[in-house]
Write an enzyme that holds these catalytic residues in place. Structure first.
Site, PDB file in Angstrom:
ATOM      1  N   GLU A  50       0.832  -1.213   0.000  1.00  0.00           N
ATOM      2  CA  GLU A  50       0.000   0.000   0.000  1.00  0.00           C
ATOM      3  C   GLU A  50       0.867   1.262   0.000  1.00  0.00           C
ATOM      4  OE1 GLU A  50      -3.209   0.313  -0.405  1.00  0.00           O
ATOM      5  OE2 GLU A  50      -3.656  -1.823  -0.353  1.00  0.00           O
ATOM      6  N   ASN A  54       1.288   3.936  -3.126  1.00  0.00           N
ATOM      7  CA  ASN A  54       0.991   5.365  -2.960  1.00  0.00           C
ATOM      8  C   ASN A  54       2.107   6.242  -3.523  1.00  0.00           C
ATOM      9  OD1 ASN A  54      -1.486   4.946  -1.813  1.00  0.00           O
ATOM     10  ND2 ASN A  54      -0.853   5.408   0.276  1.00  0.00           N
ATOM     11  N   ARG A 108      -9.366   3.775  -7.120  1.00  0.00           N
ATOM     12  CA  ARG A 108      -8.804   3.898  -5.771  1.00  0.00           C
ATOM     13  C   ARG A 108      -9.963   3.877  -4.797  1.00  0.00           C
ATOM     14  NH1 ARG A 108      -4.349   2.159  -5.830  1.00  0.00           N
ATOM     15  NH2 ARG A 108      -4.184   1.953  -8.066  1.00  0.00           N
TER      16      ARG A 108
HETATM   17  N1  LIG Z   1       3.190   9.118  -1.014  1.00  0.00           N
HETATM   18  C1  LIG Z   1       2.166   9.958  -1.239  1.00  0.00           C
HETATM   19  N2  LIG Z   1       2.386  11.135  -1.883  1.00  0.00           N
HETATM   20  C2  LIG Z   1       1.372  12.011  -2.118  1.00  0.00           C
HETATM   21  N3  LIG Z   1       0.098  11.790  -1.737  1.00  0.00           N
HETATM   22  C3  LIG Z   1      -0.185  10.633  -1.093  1.00  0.00           C
HETATM   23  C4  LIG Z   1       0.823   9.660  -0.808  1.00  0.00           C
HETATM   24  N4  LIG Z   1       0.245   8.627  -0.140  1.00  0.00           N
HETATM   25  C5  LIG Z   1      -1.056   8.941  -0.017  1.00  0.00           C
HETATM   26  N5  LIG Z   1      -1.334  10.141  -0.583  1.00  0.00           N
HETATM   27  C6  LIG Z   1      -2.655  10.832  -0.591  1.00  0.00           C
HETATM   28  O1  LIG Z   1      -3.457  10.272   0.441  1.00  0.00           O
HETATM   29  C7  LIG Z   1      -4.683   9.779  -0.104  1.00  0.00           C
HETATM   30  C8  LIG Z   1      -5.123   8.562   0.682  1.00  0.00           C
HETATM   31  O2  LIG Z   1      -4.215   7.476   0.482  1.00  0.00           O
HETATM   32  P1  LIG Z   1      -4.763   5.972   0.613  1.00  0.00           P
HETATM   33  O3  LIG Z   1      -3.670   5.033   0.297  1.00  0.00           O
HETATM   34  O4  LIG Z   1      -5.451   5.823   1.939  1.00  0.00           O
HETATM   35  O5  LIG Z   1      -5.913   5.909  -0.499  1.00  0.00           O
HETATM   36  P2  LIG Z   1      -5.743   5.821  -2.104  1.00  0.00           P
HETATM   37  O6  LIG Z   1      -4.326   5.519  -2.462  1.00  0.00           O
HETATM   38  O7  LIG Z   1      -6.350   7.042  -2.695  1.00  0.00           O
HETATM   39  O8  LIG Z   1      -6.655   4.551  -2.440  1.00  0.00           O
HETATM   40  P3  LIG Z   1      -6.252   3.000  -2.252  1.00  0.00           P
HETATM   41  O9  LIG Z   1      -5.000   2.966  -1.424  1.00  0.00           O
HETATM   42  O10 LIG Z   1      -7.432   2.387  -1.519  1.00  0.00           O
HETATM   43  O11 LIG Z   1      -6.071   2.474  -3.621  1.00  0.00           O
HETATM   44  C9  LIG Z   1      -4.407   9.539  -1.579  1.00  0.00           C
HETATM   45  O12 LIG Z   1      -5.575   9.610  -2.361  1.00  0.00           O
HETATM   46  C10 LIG Z   1      -3.418  10.682  -1.895  1.00  0.00           C
HETATM   47  O13 LIG Z   1      -4.109  11.895  -2.121  1.00  0.00           O
HETATM   48 MG   LIG Z   2      -3.262   4.011  -1.553  1.00  0.00          MG
END
Ligand SMILES: Nc1ncnc2c1ncn2[C@@H]1O[C@H](COP(=O)(O)OP(=O)(O)OP(=O)(O)O)[C@@H](O)[C@H]1O
Ligand SMILES: [Mg+2]
Length: 159
Positions: A50, A54, A108
């Protein structure tokens, strides 16, 4: 700092989705020195997957960047850091909320941070907009439950 840990490793790779499996499997191989159960190992793999996903999807988006993964073992605990030099997160508290996503159109579900928090003992997020994000996670591998093992043994040897 180095003397305080039993073992340490560092990885750096390009933010290509094909490297997600590389990171997850490498951390799992390193963590296996702590003798985790299959379930504990699966938890660590999922959390790493995960966090690395990200970095690839959100931090660098359509650009290519470097993802760094490091891990330390200390006693029965593993600490893992996953960092990028990408766009950063404006509001970390909001990003950690279940179902919050800035890419709802890309399949997502906004559950990445929630999954990391449920599978690891602790998850910390440090992020600066325009500079990048660092996720620090830790998990303590449980000592095998001796009593339970004995019970299992009795069960196996009983006629
Ligand atoms: N490394 C990162 N750099 C920039 N933004 C990030 C990063 N990690 C997370 N985010 C932000 O935080 C939000 C939430 O992250 P999260 O992993 O919970 O959900 P997601 O990636 O959108 O969906 P999923 O992980 O369920 O596929 C993301 O939509 C993004 O906007
Ligand atoms: Mg994610």
């Amino acid at each position: 700092m180095k003397e305080m840990v039993d073992n340490e490793m560092k990885l750096e790779f390009l933010s290509k989705s094909s490297n997600e499996a590389f990171a997850r499997i490498t951390v799992a191989a390193f963590a296996s020195q702590l003798d985790p159960t299959i379930e504990e190992l699966a938890d660590i793999k999922t959390a790493v997957s995960e966090a690395v996903t990200n970095c690839i999807i959100h931090a660098y988006e359509h650009k290519m960047g470097i993802v760094k993964v490091s891990a330390q073992l200390k006693g029965k605990e593993i600490n893992i850091q996953i960092s990028d030099n990408g766009k950063g997160i404006e509001n970390v508290d909001m990003a950690k909320e279940p179902l919050y996503t800035t890419k709802p159109n890309l399949e997502r579900s906004g559950m990445g941070f929630t999954i990391m928090e449920s599978f690891m003992d602790s998850v910390e997020v440090e992020s600066i907009v325009g500079l990048g994000t660092k996720i620090s996670m830790s998990k303590t591998i449980k000592e095998p439950d001796e009593e339970k093992e004995n019970e299992e043994f009795e069960f196996l040897t009983k006629e």
